[in-house]
Design a protein around this motif. Structure first.
Motif, PDB file in Angstrom:
ATOM      1  N   ARG A 228       0.834  -1.208   0.000  1.00 27.81           N
ATOM      2  CA  ARG A 228       0.000   0.000   0.000  1.00 27.81           C
ATOM      3  C   ARG A 228       0.866   1.254   0.000  1.00 27.81           C
ATOM      4  O   ARG A 228       0.565   2.229  -0.698  1.00 27.81           O
ATOM      5  CB  ARG A 228      -0.912  -0.011   1.225  1.00 27.81           C
ATOM      6  CG  ARG A 228      -1.821   1.204   1.332  1.00 27.81           C
ATOM      7  CD  ARG A 228      -2.790   1.053   2.489  1.00 27.81           C
ATOM      8  NE  ARG A 228      -3.600   2.243   2.654  1.00 27.81           N
ATOM      9  CZ  ARG A 228      -3.248   3.289   3.401  1.00 27.81           C
ATOM     10  NH1 ARG A 228      -2.087   3.273   4.056  1.00 27.81           N
ATOM     11  NH2 ARG A 228      -4.030   4.346   3.506  1.00 27.81           N
ATOM     12  N   ARG A 229       1.937   1.234   0.749  1.00 28.84           N
ATOM     13  CA  ARG A 229       2.837   2.393   0.790  1.00 28.84           C
ATOM     14  C   ARG A 229       3.457   2.659  -0.575  1.00 28.84           C
ATOM     15  O   ARG A 229       3.538   3.806  -1.021  1.00 28.84           O
ATOM     16  CB  ARG A 229       3.947   2.150   1.813  1.00 28.84           C
ATOM     17  CG  ARG A 229       3.491   2.251   3.244  1.00 28.84           C
ATOM     18  CD  ARG A 229       4.661   2.002   4.155  1.00 28.84           C
ATOM     19  NE  ARG A 229       4.330   2.271   5.538  1.00 28.84           N
ATOM     20  CZ  ARG A 229       5.193   2.190   6.530  1.00 28.84           C
ATOM     21  NH1 ARG A 229       6.442   1.848   6.286  1.00 28.84           N
ATOM     22  NH2 ARG A 229       4.827   2.450   7.765  1.00 28.84           N
ATOM     23  N   ARG A 230       3.890   1.605  -1.220  1.00 23.09           N
ATOM     24  CA  ARG A 230       4.522   1.778  -2.528  1.00 23.09           C
ATOM     25  C   ARG A 230       3.527   2.287  -3.568  1.00 23.09           C
ATOM     26  O   ARG A 230       3.881   3.084  -4.432  1.00 23.09           O
ATOM     27  CB  ARG A 230       5.160   0.455  -2.967  1.00 23.09           C
ATOM     28  CG  ARG A 230       6.482   0.198  -2.253  1.00 23.09           C
ATOM     29  CD  ARG A 230       6.885  -1.261  -2.264  1.00 23.09           C
ATOM     30  NE  ARG A 230       8.207  -1.441  -1.680  1.00 23.09           N
ATOM     31  CZ  ARG A 230       8.471  -1.396  -0.377  1.00 23.09           C
ATOM     32  NH1 ARG A 230       7.481  -1.178   0.483  1.00 23.09           N
ATOM     33  NH2 ARG A 230       9.698  -1.561   0.079  1.00 23.09           N
ATOM     34  N   ILE A 231       2.299   1.837  -3.466  1.00 27.32           N
ATOM     35  CA  ILE A 231       1.261   2.333  -4.380  1.00 27.32           C
ATOM     36  C   ILE A 231       1.027   3.827  -4.151  1.00 27.32           C
ATOM     37  O   ILE A 231       0.907   4.612  -5.097  1.00 27.32           O
ATOM     38  CB  ILE A 231      -0.047   1.535  -4.188  1.00 27.32           C
ATOM     39  CG1 ILE A 231       0.135   0.104  -4.700  1.00 27.32           C
ATOM     40  CG2 ILE A 231      -1.207   2.213  -4.918  1.00 27.32           C
ATOM     41  CD1 ILE A 231      -1.023  -0.818  -4.375  1.00 27.32           C
ATOM     42  N   LEU A 232       0.975   4.232  -2.881  1.00 30.08           N
ATOM     43  CA  LEU A 232       0.762   5.642  -2.557  1.00 30.08           C
ATOM     44  C   LEU A 232       1.913   6.511  -3.060  1.00 30.08           C
ATOM     45  O   LEU A 232       1.693   7.586  -3.635  1.00 30.08           O
ATOM     46  CB  LEU A 232       0.608   5.813  -1.043  1.00 30.08           C
ATOM     47  CG  LEU A 232      -0.725   5.374  -0.434  1.00 30.08           C
ATOM     48  CD1 LEU A 232      -0.644   5.381   1.089  1.00 30.08           C
ATOM     49  CD2 LEU A 232      -1.861   6.283  -0.905  1.00 30.08           C
ATOM     50  N   VAL A 233       3.147   6.039  -2.863  1.00 30.39           N
ATOM     51  CA  VAL A 233       4.304   6.816  -3.317  1.00 30.39           C
ATOM     52  C   VAL A 233       4.336   6.875  -4.841  1.00 30.39           C
ATOM     53  O   VAL A 233       4.685   7.908  -5.429  1.00 30.39           O
ATOM     54  CB  VAL A 233       5.614   6.215  -2.767  1.00 30.39           C
ATOM     55  CG1 VAL A 233       6.826   6.963  -3.323  1.00 30.39           C
ATOM     56  CG2 VAL A 233       5.621   6.279  -1.245  1.00 30.39           C
ATOM     57  N   SER A 234       3.948   5.787  -5.484  1.00 31.43           N
ATOM     58  CA  SER A 234       3.881   5.782  -6.944  1.00 31.43           C
ATOM     59  C   SER A 234       2.857   6.802  -7.441  1.00 31.43           C
ATOM     60  O   SER A 234       3.098   7.530  -8.414  1.00 31.43           O
ATOM     61  CB  SER A 234       3.519   4.378  -7.439  1.00 31.43           C
ATOM     62  OG  SER A 234       3.411   4.353  -8.841  1.00 31.43           O
ATOM     63  N   LYS A 235       1.723   6.870  -6.759  1.00 31.08           N
ATOM     64  CA  LYS A 235       0.696   7.856  -7.120  1.00 31.08           C
ATOM     65  C   LYS A 235       1.201   9.278  -6.871  1.00 31.08           C
ATOM     66  O   LYS A 235       0.918  10.194  -7.654  1.00 31.08           O
ATOM     67  CB  LYS A 235      -0.579   7.600  -6.316  1.00 31.08           C
ATOM     68  CG  LYS A 235      -1.343   6.348  -6.729  1.00 31.08           C
ATOM     69  CD  LYS A 235      -2.600   6.180  -5.893  1.00 31.08           C
ATOM     70  CE  LYS A 235      -3.398   4.959  -6.347  1.00 31.08           C
ATOM     71  NZ  LYS A 235      -4.627   4.769  -5.523  1.00 31.08           N
ATOM     72  N   LEU A 236       1.942   9.438  -5.790  1.00 32.78           N
ATOM     73  CA  LEU A 236       2.491  10.760  -5.474  1.00 32.78           C
ATOM     74  C   LEU A 236       3.483  11.194  -6.555  1.00 32.78           C
ATOM     75  O   LEU A 236       3.508  12.360  -6.965  1.00 32.78           O
ATOM     76  CB  LEU A 236       3.181  10.707  -4.109  1.00 32.78           C
ATOM     77  CG  LEU A 236       3.385  12.041  -3.389  1.00 32.78           C
ATOM     78  CD1 LEU A 236       2.045  12.667  -3.038  1.00 32.78           C
ATOM     79  CD2 LEU A 236       4.202  11.829  -2.120  1.00 32.78           C
ATOM     80  N   HIS A 237       4.278  10.246  -7.010  1.00 30.27           N
ATOM     81  CA  HIS A 237       5.225  10.530  -8.092  1.00 30.27           C
ATOM     82  C   HIS A 237       4.477  10.930  -9.366  1.00 30.27           C
ATOM     83  O   HIS A 237       4.883  11.870 -10.073  1.00 30.27           O
ATOM     84  CB  HIS A 237       6.078   9.289  -8.349  1.00 30.27           C
ATOM     85  CG  HIS A 237       7.049   9.448  -9.475  1.00 30.27           C
ATOM     86  ND1 HIS A 237       8.255  10.103  -9.338  1.00 30.27           N
ATOM     87  CD2 HIS A 237       6.985   9.047 -10.774  1.00 30.27           C
ATOM     88  CE1 HIS A 237       8.896  10.095 -10.494  1.00 30.27           C
ATOM     89  NE2 HIS A 237       8.148   9.459 -11.381  1.00 30.27           N
ATOM     90  N   HIS A 238       3.374  10.248  -9.624  1.00 28.29           N
ATOM     91  CA  HIS A 238       2.566  10.560 -10.807  1.00 28.29           C
ATOM     92  C   HIS A 238       1.955  11.959 -10.698  1.00 28.29           C
ATOM     93  O   HIS A 238       1.895  12.702 -11.689  1.00 28.29           O
ATOM     94  CB  HIS A 238       1.467   9.509 -10.955  1.00 28.29           C
ATOM     95  CG  HIS A 238       0.651   9.662 -12.205  1.00 28.29           C
ATOM     96  ND1 HIS A 238       1.185   9.543 -13.472  1.00 28.29           N
ATOM     97  CD2 HIS A 238      -0.679   9.946 -12.376  1.00 28.29           C
ATOM     98  CE1 HIS A 238       0.237   9.735 -14.372  1.00 28.29           C
ATOM     99  NE2 HIS A 238      -0.900   9.983 -13.737  1.00 28.29           N
ATOM    100  N   ILE A 239       1.517  12.323  -9.496  1.00 21.62           N
ATOM    101  CA  ILE A 239       0.956  13.662  -9.277  1.00 21.62           C
ATOM    102  C   ILE A 239       2.007  14.730  -9.556  1.00 21.62           C
ATOM    103  O   ILE A 239       1.740  15.747 -10.216  1.00 21.62           O
ATOM    104  CB  ILE A 239       0.431  13.795  -7.827  1.00 21.62           C
ATOM    105  CG1 ILE A 239      -0.806  12.920  -7.632  1.00 21.62           C
ATOM    106  CG2 ILE A 239       0.107  15.252  -7.493  1.00 21.62           C
ATOM    107  CD1 ILE A 239      -1.248  12.810  -6.180  1.00 21.62           C
ATOM    108  N   ALA A 240       3.224  14.495  -9.066  1.00 21.89           N
ATOM    109  CA  ALA A 240       4.308  15.455  -9.287  1.00 21.89           C
ATOM    110  C   ALA A 240       4.622  15.589 -10.771  1.00 21.89           C
ATOM    111  O   ALA A 240       4.872  16.694 -11.275  1.00 21.89           O
ATOM    112  CB  ALA A 240       5.547  15.019  -8.515  1.00 21.89           C
ATOM    113  N   GLN A 241       4.581  14.479 -11.485  1.00 23.30           N
ATOM    114  CA  GLN A 241       4.841  14.520 -12.926  1.00 23.30           C
ATOM    115  C   GLN A 241       3.742  15.266 -13.668  1.00 23.30           C
ATOM    116  O   GLN A 241       4.017  16.073 -14.566  1.00 23.30           O
ATOM    117  CB  GLN A 241       4.954  13.099 -13.473  1.00 23.30           C
ATOM    118  CG  GLN A 241       6.292  12.429 -13.216  1.00 23.30           C
ATOM    119  CD  GLN A 241       6.411  11.117 -13.964  1.00 23.30           C
ATOM    120  OE1 GLN A 241       5.412  10.452 -14.232  1.00 23.30           O
ATOM    121  NE2 GLN A 241       7.623  10.741 -14.306  1.00 23.30           N
ATOM    122  N   GLN A 242       2.497  14.995 -13.305  1.00 23.12           N
ATOM    123  CA  GLN A 242       1.374  15.649 -13.973  1.00 23.12           C
ATOM    124  C   GLN A 242       1.431  17.167 -13.826  1.00 23.12           C
ATOM    125  O   GLN A 242       1.016  17.905 -14.720  1.00 23.12           O
ATOM    126  CB  GLN A 242       0.049  15.132 -13.409  1.00 23.12           C
ATOM    127  CG  GLN A 242      -0.373  13.773 -13.941  1.00 23.12           C
ATOM    128  CD  GLN A 242      -1.746  13.383 -13.443  1.00 23.12           C
ATOM    129  OE1 GLN A 242      -2.114  13.659 -12.301  1.00 23.12           O
ATOM    130  NE2 GLN A 242      -2.523  12.726 -14.295  1.00 23.12           N
TER     131      GLN A 242
END
Length: 317
Positions: A228-242
């Motif tokens: 779950r943590r890795r999924i959240l960090v992956s989403k956070l990375h995607h938000i930063a990219q967007q």
């Protein structure tokens, strides 16, 4: 059947926890607990038949002793994992305690007369012997003692997954108490052979159910929470990219590798949170409700509640 389910669950946890056990000393007691559990559960005839197992050990029912010693070790090491989480390994956490319990089991087993050849129901079929009763009762009593200690440790922070451990160990204790009761009743002449087998099967149900509950708690910490943590960090990375706050190109090639490493994942999460917070303060980032939720969840595991920081397996839960 329930033994097979327990064996499968414990075996999966052994494999999953190997990398962390090598890199973190705090995680080793929990890994040794699951490894010992695998040894104990394989003596129930899965995947190697009990007779084959015992034949390898000399066809003298030593398999029963091996199973019980492995079970005691499994409970002991998991209790030690809980003690490390509570910061109070203490005298009970000393490996000398495990040595003493093991010695009591070994000595009482060696004093059993006429051990005979391989017998799956070795204890049940010899309860007329005093040392069989002592051996079985001592083994169960040691598990009760360890389980009670584990409950007291888990109760210090009883919320969340800790409650799972409390329920699991309580169920184990119920099974152990039932087994001591039937061992004592049978030894002193109450009931016949049918009573012994019925009581034995009855006591095993809460015991193994408790093991499954404990394994569910371990699996939550070892598999679900990190994923779950890795999924959240992956989403956070995607938000930063967007929002064009994170660089493209070579940096992205290392994202997956970073997320596989616990330390690098936490470092990356912290970096992204600071980046997004800074952008928000400067008016360059206006998070949606979904993005705010994701950022909040990441911040939560980066800065856990100081009054409840479950480090059961050497890492925050």
């Amino acid at each position: 059947m329930i033994q097979l389910i327990c064996l499968f669950a414990v075996a999966v946890l052994v494999v999953v926890r190997v990398p962390h056990a090598f890199t973190s000393e705090a995680a080793r007691p929990a890994w040794w607990a699951t490894a010992s559990g695998v040894v104990a559960l394989t003596t129930y005839g899965i995947p190697v038949p009990f007779t084959t197992y015992d034949l390898f050990l000399g066809s003298s029912n030593i398999t029963t002793l091996v199973r019980d010693l492995a079970a005691v070790s499994a409970f002991w090491f998991f209790r030690e994992a809980l003690a490390r989480r509570a910061g109070s390994v203490g005298r009970f956490g000393s490996r000398w305690g495990l040595a003493v319990i093991s010695a009591v089991c070994v000595v009482s087993f060696l004093l059993i007369q006429n051990k005979g050849t391989t017998d799956v129901a070795f204890i049940t079929n010899r309860l007329d012997q005093t040392f069989v009763w002592i051996y079985g009762s001592a083994y169960m009593a040691s598990l009760i003692w360890i389980s009670l200690s584990a409950i007291l440790l888990a109760a210090k922070n009883w919320r969340g997954v800790q409650m799972t451990f409390i329920i699991g160990f309580t169920s184990v204790i119920i099974g152990c108490v039932l087994e001591i009761g039937y061992l004592t009743a049978s030894h002193f002449g109450y009931g016949g052979q049918s009573f012994r087998y019925l009581a034995w099967n009855t006591s095993e149900l809460p015991f193994f159910l408790g093991l499954l509950i404990i394994m569910a708690g371990v699996a939550w910490i070892a598999i679900v929470t990190p994923s779950r943590r890795r999924i959240l960090v992956s989403k956070l990375h995607h938000i930063a990219q967007q929002n064009e706050l994170s660089q493209h190109g070579p940096e992205n090639l290392g994202v997956v590798r970073r997320l596989f490493s616990e330390k690098k994942m936490l470092a990356r999460a912290s970096e992204l949170v600071r980046l997004l917070d800074k952008a928000q303060r400067h008016g360059n980032f206006h998070p949606s409700s979904r993005e705010t939720y994701i950022i909040g969840q990441v911040k939560q595991f980066l800065t856990p509640d100081p009054e409840f920081s479950p480090m059961v397996l050497g890492k925050a839960a």
